[in-house]
Design a protein around this motif. Sequence first.
Motif, PDB file in Angstrom:
ATOM      1  N   PRO A  79      -8.101   8.007  -5.165  1.00 49.83           N
ATOM      2  CA  PRO A  79      -7.949   6.990  -4.122  1.00 49.83           C
ATOM      3  C   PRO A  79      -7.061   5.839  -4.577  1.00 49.83           C
ATOM      4  CG  PRO A  79     -10.061   6.732  -5.236  1.00 49.83           C
ATOM      5  CD  PRO A  79      -9.452   7.995  -5.770  1.00 49.83           C
ATOM      6  N   GLU A  80      -6.423   5.208  -3.615  1.00 51.28           N
ATOM      7  CA  GLU A  80      -5.668   3.991  -3.910  1.00 51.28           C
ATOM      8  C   GLU A  80      -6.639   2.829  -4.043  1.00 51.28           C
ATOM      9  OE1 GLU A  80      -1.642   2.583  -2.191  1.00 51.28           O
ATOM     10  OE2 GLU A  80      -3.179   1.652  -0.907  1.00 51.28           O
ATOM     11  N   LEU A  81      -6.475   2.054  -5.094  1.00 53.01           N
ATOM     12  CA  LEU A  81      -7.280   0.869  -5.323  1.00 53.01           C
ATOM     13  C   LEU A  81      -6.374  -0.352  -5.291  1.00 53.01           C
ATOM     14  CD1 LEU A  81      -9.351   2.292  -8.326  1.00 53.01           C
ATOM     15  CD2 LEU A  81     -10.125   2.092  -5.952  1.00 53.01           C
ATOM     16  N   HIS A  82      -6.960  -1.521  -5.337  1.00 53.10           N
ATOM     17  CA  HIS A  82      -6.144  -2.725  -5.390  1.00 53.10           C
ATOM     18  C   HIS A  82      -6.856  -3.795  -6.202  1.00 53.10           C
ATOM     19  CE1 HIS A  82      -8.827  -3.646  -1.990  1.00 53.10           C
ATOM     20  NE2 HIS A  82      -8.674  -4.913  -2.344  1.00 53.10           N
ATOM     21  N   PHE A  83      -6.068  -4.670  -6.828  1.00 57.02           N
ATOM     22  CA  PHE A  83      -6.636  -5.811  -7.524  1.00 57.02           C
ATOM     23  C   PHE A  83      -5.770  -7.037  -7.264  1.00 57.02           C
ATOM     24  CE2 PHE A  83      -3.854  -3.911 -10.843  1.00 57.02           C
ATOM     25  CZ  PHE A  83      -3.048  -5.006 -11.160  1.00 57.02           C
ATOM     26  N   LYS A  84      -6.354  -8.195  -7.536  1.00 58.06           N
ATOM     27  CA  LYS A  84      -5.632  -9.455  -7.376  1.00 58.06           C
ATOM     28  C   LYS A  84      -5.538 -10.133  -8.730  1.00 58.06           C
ATOM     29  CE  LYS A  84      -5.663 -13.723  -4.628  1.00 58.06           C
ATOM     30  NZ  LYS A  84      -5.871 -14.726  -5.692  1.00 58.06           N
ATOM     31  N   THR A  85      -4.347 -10.516  -9.121  1.00 56.59           N
ATOM     32  CA  THR A  85      -4.155 -11.206 -10.394  1.00 56.59           C
ATOM     33  C   THR A  85      -4.598 -12.666 -10.263  1.00 56.59           C
ATOM     34  OG1 THR A  85      -1.864 -11.677  -9.781  1.00 56.59           O
ATOM     35  CG2 THR A  85      -2.272  -9.725 -11.135  1.00 56.59           C
TER      36      THR A  85
ATOM     37  N   PRO B 148       0.824  -1.214   0.000  1.00 56.30           N
ATOM     38  CA  PRO B 148       0.000   0.000   0.000  1.00 56.30           C
ATOM     39  C   PRO B 148       0.856   1.261   0.000  1.00 56.30           C
ATOM     40  CG  PRO B 148      -0.814  -1.581   1.623  1.00 56.30           C
ATOM     41  CD  PRO B 148       0.499  -2.107   1.139  1.00 56.30           C
ATOM     42  N   GLY B 149       0.541   2.182  -0.902  1.00 58.49           N
ATOM     43  CA  GLY B 149       1.220   3.465  -0.949  1.00 58.49           C
ATOM     44  C   GLY B 149       2.630   3.435  -1.494  1.00 58.49           C
TER      45      GLY B 149
ATOM     46  N   VAL C   3      -1.645  -9.527  -4.984  1.00 60.15           N
ATOM     47  CA  VAL C   3      -2.404  -8.302  -4.801  1.00 60.15           C
ATOM     48  C   VAL C   3      -1.519  -7.109  -5.147  1.00 60.15           C
ATOM     49  CG1 VAL C   3      -3.606  -6.814  -3.157  1.00 60.15           C
ATOM     50  CG2 VAL C   3      -3.890  -9.307  -3.025  1.00 60.15           C
ATOM     51  N   TYR C   4      -2.036  -6.253  -6.037  1.00 55.57           N
ATOM     52  CA  TYR C   4      -1.343  -5.022  -6.410  1.00 55.57           C
ATOM     53  C   TYR C   4      -2.173  -3.823  -5.965  1.00 55.57           C
ATOM     54  CZ  TYR C   4       2.028  -7.490  -9.332  1.00 55.57           C
ATOM     55  OH  TYR C   4       3.046  -8.302  -9.774  1.00 55.57           O
ATOM     56  N   TYR C   5      -1.476  -2.815  -5.477  1.00 54.14           N
ATOM     57  CA  TYR C   5      -2.105  -1.549  -5.103  1.00 54.14           C
ATOM     58  C   TYR C   5      -1.777  -0.537  -6.197  1.00 54.14           C
ATOM     59  CZ  TYR C   5      -2.494  -3.932  -0.666  1.00 54.14           C
ATOM     60  OH  TYR C   5      -2.810  -4.859   0.305  1.00 54.14           O
TER      61      TYR C   5
END
Length: 433
Positions: free
Chosen positions: A130-136, A83-84, A120-122
Amino acid sequence: MVPNKLKILLPLWAVVMAITAVKATADYVRPPARKTLHFPWDPKPSSHPQQVHISLAGENHMRVTWITSDASSPSLVEYGTSPGQYTSKGHGDTTSYSYILYSSGTIHHTVIGPLEHNTVYYYRCGGQGPELHFKTPPAQFPVTFAVAGDLGQTGWTKSTLDHIDLCEYDVHLLPGDLSYADYIQRRWDTFGELVQPLASARPWMVTQGNHEKENIPFFIDGFESYNARWKMPYEESGSSSNLFYSFEVAGAHVVMLGSYTYYDENSDQYNWLKADLSTVDRKKTPWLLALFHVPWYNSNHAHQGEGDEMMQVMEPLLYAAGVDIVFAGHVHAYERSKRVYNGKSDPCGPVHITIGDGGNKEGLANRYKDPSPEWSVFREASFGHGELKIVNSTHAFWSWHRNDDDESVRSDEAWITSFTTTGCVAKEQKEGR
């Protein structure tokens, strides 16, 4: 006296029998329809990323799409695994379109990668917001697909999305009819807002339906809004059109076809499909799936026979390649078939699943043909979603989850065996079909 009593008793008996028959054939009472969702105006800074969604873009890459009001906002995606802390970045391009009196925002498409599997990538779009995140997705089995078509923007859509959010899935498959904008372009924007929480966190792989056409003869070409907003990996899969393409994920080769673009034997789509299927390596991708909007096997009175022409041309290609499962939408109900080909059960044909019950504004298709065709296993007119968990190279577990008020109820389920264990694929290839 006897005739008078009969006059009274016969109608009562008929009512009792009718009620009994209804109970015998329909053990589920559907909840009432829900209204179209209302989206209050929520002003944001012109460079603020909106309607973020992601999609697979070739091996180990992801396409990030978002919209801004500011045309000068950069098509930049910063990302990393903490994160960040953005250790990588990708730059993309932009597009936009006008539709009568409507002008879209600036639509950004940025491909990032290479990415690690099952990670998981942020990320942040445009250098702010906003910061988002996804999972490959994973590199190998098991892998889980959430499946729901004909979504729209109603209370039932929200319920379906809430249920999908509870599913531990890797990729969302959508066989057409996304926003139900139906020429009112602002509805594309509200749909993007509605699905962002899910579509920004897992890749959404979509194909077009009839509600994406939006063509106005001599003025506006069909699918202009859809193509601008939902860019899929057609170039990465050697296709000439965003309306048909393929991708691979964790041992599955998935073909996305267009029910509303040319599919005859001289068409680009037909020739592309034939070439694409010829490249499938069942040792690398033992599972072969296909999606399109209009079902070929449908025992509902709604849209009866609309897929016959496409089926006549393309079904032999899917059969010869040994497609395991076909997903379709369009009919606002659920139905699962046996393995079927050429209008009847066939152990070497695919399982056909109609799942156009995501939550559209037009309601459910309640009337089925009676008696049920021999190839039909389960059918029900209810809103819901499906989950396909491919456990290994030979077995997958399919379940359909009916929306029962605000609860997700598993109402149909089946284990499906891949053709790689049956000899069907080898047989068909040997015969040169």
